[in-house]
Design a protein around this motif. Sequence first.
Motif, mmCIF file in Angstrom:
data_model
loop_
_atom_site.group_PDB
_atom_site.id
_atom_site.type_symbol
_atom_site.label_atom_id
_atom_site.label_comp_id
_atom_site.label_asym_id
_atom_site.label_seq_id
_atom_site.Cartn_x
_atom_site.Cartn_y
_atom_site.Cartn_z
ATOM 1 N N HIS A 134 0.662 -1.194 0.162
ATOM 2 C CA HIS A 134 0.202 -0.212 0.113
ATOM 3 C C HIS A 134 0.902 1.268 -0.006
ATOM 4 C CE1 HIS A 134 -2.725 3.045 1.677
ATOM 5 N NE2 HIS A 134 -3.593 2.720 0.944
ATOM 6 N N THR A 135 2.089 1.279 0.728
ATOM 7 C CA THR A 135 2.905 2.354 0.792
ATOM 8 C C THR A 135 3.389 2.668 -0.587
ATOM 9 O OG1 THR A 135 3.285 1.577 3.185
ATOM 10 C CG2 THR A 135 4.721 3.493 2.097
ATOM 11 N N LEU A 136 3.850 1.640 -1.115
ATOM 12 C CA LEU A 136 4.426 1.676 -2.584
ATOM 13 C C LEU A 136 3.410 2.303 -3.522
ATOM 14 C CD1 LEU A 136 6.857 0.677 -4.457
ATOM 15 C CD2 LEU A 136 5.384 -1.159 -5.091
ATOM 16 N N LEU A 137 2.208 1.797 -3.501
ATOM 17 C CA LEU A 137 1.192 2.374 -4.324
ATOM 18 C C LEU A 137 0.940 3.959 -3.994
ATOM 19 C CD1 LEU A 137 -1.276 -0.669 -4.716
ATOM 20 C CD2 LEU A 137 0.254 0.189 -6.312
ATOM 21 N N GLU A 138 0.755 3.941 -2.551
ATOM 22 C CA GLU A 138 0.324 5.276 -2.002
ATOM 23 C C GLU A 138 1.577 6.429 -2.533
ATOM 24 O OE1 GLU A 138 -2.125 7.817 -0.494
ATOM 25 O OE2 GLU A 138 -2.234 5.858 0.253
ATOM 26 N N ASN A 139 2.821 6.010 -2.817
ATOM 27 C CA ASN A 139 4.057 6.894 -3.264
ATOM 28 C C ASN A 139 4.182 6.636 -4.818
ATOM 29 O OD1 ASN A 139 5.265 8.170 -0.703
ATOM 30 N ND2 ASN A 139 5.019 5.888 -0.133
ATOM 31 N N LYS A 140 3.078 6.071 -5.339
ATOM 32 C CA LYS A 140 3.107 5.950 -6.763
ATOM 33 C C LYS A 140 4.517 5.282 -7.404
ATOM 34 C CE LYS A 140 1.222 10.435 -6.725
ATOM 35 N NZ LYS A 140 1.549 12.053 -7.014
ATOM 36 N N TYR A 141 4.923 4.373 -6.780
ATOM 37 C CA TYR A 141 6.222 3.610 -7.255
ATOM 38 C C TYR A 141 7.292 4.455 -7.078
ATOM 39 C CZ TYR A 141 2.531 0.871 -9.284
ATOM 40 O OH TYR A 141 1.279 0.124 -9.565
ATOM 41 N N TYR A 142 7.214 5.425 -6.111
ATOM 42 C CA TYR A 142 8.282 6.536 -5.833
ATOM 43 C C TYR A 142 8.928 7.236 -7.281
ATOM 44 C CZ TYR A 142 8.221 4.676 -1.174
ATOM 45 O OH TYR A 142 7.917 4.373 0.117
ATOM 46 N N MET A 143 7.861 7.097 -8.234
ATOM 47 C CA MET A 143 8.767 7.881 -9.475
ATOM 48 C C MET A 143 8.607 9.217 -9.234
ATOM 49 S SD MET A 143 9.052 5.719 -12.005
ATOM 50 C CE MET A 143 9.146 6.584 -13.280
ATOM 51 N N ASN A 166 14.489 13.631 -6.929
ATOM 52 C CA ASN A 166 15.756 13.643 -6.291
ATOM 53 C C ASN A 166 16.934 13.246 -7.106
ATOM 54 O OD1 ASN A 166 15.052 14.262 -3.312
ATOM 55 N ND2 ASN A 166 13.531 12.763 -4.033
ATOM 56 N N VAL A 167 16.800 12.446 -8.076
ATOM 57 C CA VAL A 167 17.740 11.758 -8.849
ATOM 58 C C VAL A 167 17.898 12.352 -9.885
ATOM 59 C CG1 VAL A 167 18.678 9.534 -10.070
ATOM 60 C CG2 VAL A 167 17.441 9.484 -7.796
ATOM 61 N N ILE A 168 16.899 12.508 -11.091
ATOM 62 C CA ILE A 168 16.924 13.129 -12.194
ATOM 63 C C ILE A 168 16.948 14.718 -12.156
ATOM 64 C CG2 ILE A 168 15.645 13.365 -14.456
ATOM 65 C CD1 ILE A 168 16.149 10.645 -14.293
ATOM 66 N N ALA A 169 16.141 15.300 -11.537
ATOM 67 C CA ALA A 169 16.132 16.768 -11.383
ATOM 68 C C ALA A 169 17.594 17.179 -10.751
ATOM 69 C CB ALA A 169 14.900 17.275 -10.590
ATOM 70 N N ARG A 170 17.606 16.437 -9.433
ATOM 71 C CA ARG A 170 19.124 17.126 -8.794
ATOM 72 C C ARG A 170 20.211 16.612 -9.552
ATOM 73 N NH1 ARG A 170 17.921 16.221 -2.382
ATOM 74 N NH2 ARG A 170 16.147 17.750 -2.161
ATOM 75 N N GLY A 171 20.191 15.528 -10.007
ATOM 76 C CA GLY A 171 21.460 15.058 -11.037
ATOM 77 C C GLY A 171 21.436 16.150 -12.186
ATOM 78 N N ALA A 172 20.568 16.336 -12.689
ATOM 79 C CA ALA A 172 20.404 17.301 -13.861
ATOM 80 C C ALA A 172 21.049 18.631 -13.521
ATOM 81 C CB ALA A 172 19.140 17.656 -14.614
#
Length: 678
Positions: free
Chosen positions: A591-600, A606-612
């Motif tokens: 449920h936590t995984l779904l609640e967080n929309k697969y952490y996308m 955190n990864v894509i935007a901060r990396g860029a």
Amino acid sequence: MSQTLSASTLLAVPLAPLVGAALAGIFGTTFGGNWIGRRLSHSLTILGVLVAFILSAMTLKSVAVDGARFNETIYTWMVVGGLKMEVGFLIDSLTAMMMCVVTFVSLMVHIYTIGYMEEDEGYNRFFAYISLFTFSMLMLVMSNNLLQLFFGWEAVGLVSYLLIGFWFNKPTAIFANMKAFLVNRVGDFGFILGIGLIAAYTGTLNYGEVFAKATQLGAIEFPWYVMGQDVMLITVICICLFIGAMGKSAQFPLHVWLPDSMEGPTPISALIHAATMVTAGIFMVARMSPLFELSDAALNFILVIGSITALFMGFLGIIQNDIKRVVAYSTLSQLGYMTVALGASAYSVAVFHLMTHAFFKALLFLGAGSVIMGMHHNQDIRWMGGVRKYMPITWITSLLGSLALIGTPLFSGFYSKDSIIEAVHFSQLPAAGFAHFAVLAGVFITAFYSFRMYFLVFHGKERYDQNPDAHHHDDHGHHGHDDHHAPHESPWVVTVPLVLLAIPSVVIGYMTIQPMLFGDFFKDVIFVDAVRHPAMAKLAEIFHGPVAMALHGLQTLPFWLAVAGVAASYYMYMVNPALPAAIQRMFQPLHTLLENKYYMDWFNENVIARGARALGVGLWKGGDQAVIDGTLVNGSWKIVGWVAGLVRKVQTGYVFHYALVMILGIFVLMTYFVLLNK
């Protein structure tokens, strides 16, 4: 060819909404006030869209009945080398069908908006935007070249940005529209690379000329290795084009903007999700079928992306409590179905599902908006219930829309959805096995979350007074207090569009499946290599008319999966309402995984935007400041200064110093020549 279409009539189709948008936008919102008033604003924009719809319907009749076609350049505005930049229209059965869908759904949304946005200060601005949206989508579907397609593509992106952030004082809306804009930039980057490759290798942007050279394109190897492998140019082009479609049509992993687009007013959710914007990618791939047919690698890629979206976005619909977000995840899942059909080379089935889905999804969104109005702007389905007796028209139309969505035999969604499942079953591509599983599992999930929402809203006991969050933010961004009145049916401007959308949601599939999938409707428009991709040919073999298909549908696995989904949701939310909470406790990590929309979102931020950003800062500090400014720019003047300092010491101004240097110079030269001649 028995009849030709006139260029001026066709021009009037996109220009009518544009004129309405311009008048409402310029005279209704700017120049220090509202010059023309609300009534004239909505009348002008609705008139524009009505004209476009009538002309589109006439065009569809000419194309479908009289066999009319049109493919001409209206205006050439630039020639670069041999590459022509043109505005032109290609009107065939695919275009005419899309024109009718876009203008009809847009017309319904325009009428509905009169009731929905009644209290809003930005009333005229909203009408200007949705008319501009309609113009942009019409330019996209009517174009006969890739440049104009790209213009419409970017224009729908821009207007969706304006509409998602319509309430610009609401921080969540501003975040959502920026997210939509940035995610679409990623897709559009791929799209423009694909267009650029086509232009580079064919020397033209015109569809017809590109398709004429398709087989030559299909024989060219790409000049670079991709992951150490030789690849064909056509595969690279098709995948680049499809990345554009992934952004617009919200396919995993570029789907993250679509649920957040709910921050805009409900009518725009209906327009974005049903007829414009998200259908652009599906339409584009279908239009480019002569290219996609040449690359099995690209089709496999499309199948995988579509099946991931169809299955995993459906799961997210199960746990949503906001009525609009349930419908939003349903859109994502259905777009996955359309994409799967494209991957199976069943382009006509994808477009057929696009059309049927446009009607019932617009109906479901507008129905949700009607419920939100009736519930005094409460959007949480946990605090509804028993709405059926207060809002009968909204209830019956929402039920019809839900039945169409889950694929009930004889309803429009059944014909398109079951055709997709069968087409994937017959596909011989390696990815088809997973895709078939995904679309079958998706049937149960769709039925479950659709009827979970339906039962919680329209049936069961009334839960209006139990809302612990009595002070809530409503859809209009107001901070309202829950007034515990009974719900009330919406005004006629809201219910008439619901009824008019419910009719095609029920009957359009039955009426059009024969000509669109197995007749000549898409002849010479959509191309399928029947030898390598036999799905459509096998579908045609087992099709014996819409009635036989519906009767057979009662015995098939998808039908029983849908029944099981409805039964499960009825049991869990009507009979034994304690069960969902118990299941949630048992599967808390899931449920936590779904609640967080697969952490996308977390991954992107955190990864894509901060990396860029880190890359950008590194290039700026390291590249720009250190190398370019520090070494090249500053270094060059320092060297010049150092050389100048040395030379300055030699330049004394005394004649005898210069005479001495000249004598020494002659002495050195003479020594050199003597040594050279030894």
